[in-house]
Design a protein around this motif. Structure first.
Motif, mmCIF file in Angstrom:
data_model
loop_
_atom_site.group_PDB
_atom_site.id
_atom_site.type_symbol
_atom_site.label_atom_id
_atom_site.label_comp_id
_atom_site.label_asym_id
_atom_site.label_seq_id
_atom_site.Cartn_x
_atom_site.Cartn_y
_atom_site.Cartn_z
ATOM 1 N N TYR A 277 42.733 31.830 38.307
ATOM 2 C CA TYR A 277 43.517 31.008 39.225
ATOM 3 C C TYR A 277 44.102 29.856 38.428
ATOM 4 C CZ TYR A 277 40.859 33.643 42.669
ATOM 5 O OH TYR A 277 40.305 34.651 43.407
ATOM 6 N N VAL A 278 45.423 29.679 38.466
ATOM 7 C CA VAL A 278 46.050 28.670 37.618
ATOM 8 C C VAL A 278 46.783 27.563 38.379
ATOM 9 C CG1 VAL A 278 46.210 30.190 35.616
ATOM 10 C CG2 VAL A 278 48.110 30.097 37.220
ATOM 11 N N ALA A 279 47.127 27.776 39.650
ATOM 12 C CA ALA A 279 47.817 26.745 40.416
ATOM 13 C C ALA A 279 47.557 26.954 41.906
ATOM 14 C CB ALA A 279 49.320 26.777 40.136
ATOM 15 N N PRO A 280 47.454 25.867 42.661
ATOM 16 C CA PRO A 280 47.243 25.995 44.104
ATOM 17 C C PRO A 280 48.577 26.090 44.855
ATOM 18 C CG PRO A 280 47.115 23.700 43.491
ATOM 19 C CD PRO A 280 47.343 24.484 42.212
ATOM 20 N N THR A 281 48.498 26.637 46.048
ATOM 21 C CA THR A 281 49.624 26.604 46.974
ATOM 22 C C THR A 281 49.043 26.590 48.370
ATOM 23 O OG1 THR A 281 51.770 27.561 47.550
ATOM 24 C CG2 THR A 281 49.966 29.113 47.198
ATOM 25 N N GLY A 282 49.796 26.074 49.316
ATOM 26 C CA GLY A 282 49.304 25.993 50.678
ATOM 27 C C GLY A 282 50.307 26.432 51.711
ATOM 28 N N GLN A 283 51.495 26.798 51.257
ATOM 29 C CA GLN A 283 52.525 27.204 52.207
ATOM 30 C C GLN A 283 53.521 28.132 51.533
ATOM 31 O OE1 GLN A 283 54.556 23.687 53.475
ATOM 32 N NE2 GLN A 283 54.964 22.982 51.410
ATOM 33 N N GLY A 284 54.344 28.771 52.344
ATOM 34 C CA GLY A 284 55.377 29.656 51.803
ATOM 35 C C GLY A 284 54.933 31.098 51.736
ATOM 36 N N ARG A 285 55.362 31.741 50.697
ATOM 37 C CA ARG A 285 55.121 33.184 50.523
ATOM 38 C C ARG A 285 54.455 33.410 49.186
ATOM 39 N NH1 ARG A 285 56.974 37.160 53.495
ATOM 40 N NH2 ARG A 285 57.470 39.208 52.674
ATOM 41 N N ILE A 286 53.469 34.296 49.159
ATOM 42 C CA ILE A 286 52.841 34.706 47.909
ATOM 43 C C ILE A 286 53.317 36.128 47.620
ATOM 44 C CG2 ILE A 286 50.728 35.363 49.135
ATOM 45 C CD1 ILE A 286 49.159 34.814 46.579
ATOM 46 N N ILE A 287 53.703 36.357 46.373
ATOM 47 C CA ILE A 287 54.213 37.660 45.946
ATOM 48 C C ILE A 287 53.348 38.140 44.786
ATOM 49 C CG2 ILE A 287 56.194 38.903 44.982
ATOM 50 C CD1 ILE A 287 57.924 36.665 46.391
ATOM 51 N N VAL A 288 52.818 39.334 44.925
ATOM 52 C CA VAL A 288 51.952 39.922 43.891
ATOM 53 C C VAL A 288 52.629 41.161 43.328
ATOM 54 C CG1 VAL A 288 49.742 41.061 43.450
ATOM 55 C CG2 VAL A 288 49.822 39.042 44.918
ATOM 56 N N THR A 289 52.697 41.221 42.001
ATOM 57 C CA THR A 289 53.172 42.431 41.333
ATOM 58 C C THR A 289 52.019 42.994 40.518
ATOM 59 O OG1 THR A 289 53.991 41.165 39.449
ATOM 60 C CG2 THR A 289 55.571 41.685 41.178
ATOM 61 N N ALA A 290 51.914 44.302 40.508
ATOM 62 C CA ALA A 290 50.858 44.974 39.745
ATOM 63 C C ALA A 290 51.469 46.138 38.993
ATOM 64 C CB ALA A 290 49.752 45.467 40.671
ATOM 65 N N GLU A 291 50.876 46.425 37.818
ATOM 66 C CA GLU A 291 51.366 47.540 37.013
ATOM 67 C C GLU A 291 50.216 48.213 36.282
ATOM 68 O OE1 GLU A 291 54.215 45.335 34.752
ATOM 69 O OE2 GLU A 291 52.829 45.049 33.099
ATOM 70 N N LEU A 292 50.461 49.432 35.900
ATOM 71 C CA LEU A 292 49.507 50.225 35.143
ATOM 72 C C LEU A 292 49.503 49.761 33.693
ATOM 73 C CD1 LEU A 292 47.700 52.828 35.381
ATOM 74 C CD2 LEU A 292 49.701 54.076 34.586
ATOM 75 N N VAL A 293 48.309 49.616 33.114
ATOM 76 C CA VAL A 293 48.184 49.228 31.711
ATOM 77 C C VAL A 293 47.732 50.411 30.866
ATOM 78 C CG1 VAL A 293 46.937 47.742 30.083
ATOM 79 C CG2 VAL A 293 47.695 46.823 32.282
ATOM 80 N N HIS A 294 46.701 51.129 31.336
ATOM 81 C CA HIS A 294 46.127 52.232 30.553
ATOM 82 C C HIS A 294 45.384 53.160 31.494
ATOM 83 C CE1 HIS A 294 42.932 54.130 28.051
ATOM 84 N NE2 HIS A 294 43.955 54.278 27.231
ATOM 85 N N MET A 295 45.337 54.435 31.110
ATOM 86 C CA MET A 295 44.622 55.404 31.920
ATOM 87 C C MET A 295 43.912 56.394 31.016
ATOM 88 S SD MET A 295 46.123 57.712 35.050
ATOM 89 C CE MET A 295 47.546 58.203 34.120
ATOM 90 N N SER A 296 42.671 56.692 31.366
ATOM 91 C CA SER A 296 41.921 57.744 30.686
ATOM 92 C C SER A 296 41.459 58.741 31.738
ATOM 93 C CB SER A 296 40.729 57.149 29.921
ATOM 94 O OG SER A 296 39.764 56.659 30.824
ATOM 95 N N ARG A 297 40.625 59.671 31.333
ATOM 96 C CA ARG A 297 40.154 60.695 32.262
ATOM 97 C C ARG A 297 39.380 60.091 33.431
ATOM 98 N NH1 ARG A 297 35.739 63.960 32.816
ATOM 99 N NH2 ARG A 297 34.663 63.060 31.035
#
Length: 152
Positions: free
Chosen positions: A93-113
């Motif tokens: 966690y690096v910064a607080p917020t208390g209003q507005g919209r939160i947007i999360v992006t996620a991506e694949l880094v690595h995959m094994s069996r």
């Protein structure tokens, strides 16, 4: 969501997952799908008073839920015929917020069996970084069908 883009290769199960999510904790929080490709998912949430902690900032559990869910969806997209479960969730966690919209992006880094590794970033609607993290998901192989009892 840009699931109609021909470049987007989504598993057929995605629409089922999306519908099921509405009746889970995801839907209770008010999370929404924004954009999805085979490489990245973006989800969002309009911050409401019930998402805040006692000092008036977005509860860390909201970040964690959104980031875990977005990374889990990326793992599910990578392995649509198998189940995946979170084995490790590491957030900063690096910064607080208390209003507005939160947007999360996620991506694949690595995959094994047996494992799928992902990363995610949570930002305000203006792009300010709120949190980032990684997730590891264990692939659970489908169970073998149980043979029918021939003694009926």
């Amino acid at each position: 969501m840009d699931a109609t883009n021909p470049e987007t290769k989504l598993p057929a199960e995605f629409e089922i997952w999306k519908e099921k999510a509405e009746s889970t904790f995801w839907g209770l929080l008010g999370c929404e799908f924004e954009e999805l490709t085979d490489k990245q998912i973006t989800v969002s949430l309009d911050i409401k008073p019930h998402h805040l902690n006692l000092i008036g900032i977005l509860h860390g559990g909201v970040h964690a839920t959104m980031m875990d869910s977005a990374m889990g969806l990326m793992a599910m997209i990578a392995r649509p015929r198998e189940s995946v479960v979170t084995t490790n969730l590491n957030l900063h966690y690096v910064a607080p917020t208390g209003q507005g919209r939160i947007i999360v992006t996620a991506e694949l880094v690595h995959m094994s069996r047996k494992l799928v590794n992902t990363q995610a970033y949570a930002r305000t609607g203006d792009g300010e970084l709120l949190a980032f993290g990684t997730g590891t998901f264990r692939v659970i192989e489908p169970k073998a069908p149980v043979p029918a009892d021939d003694h009926n």
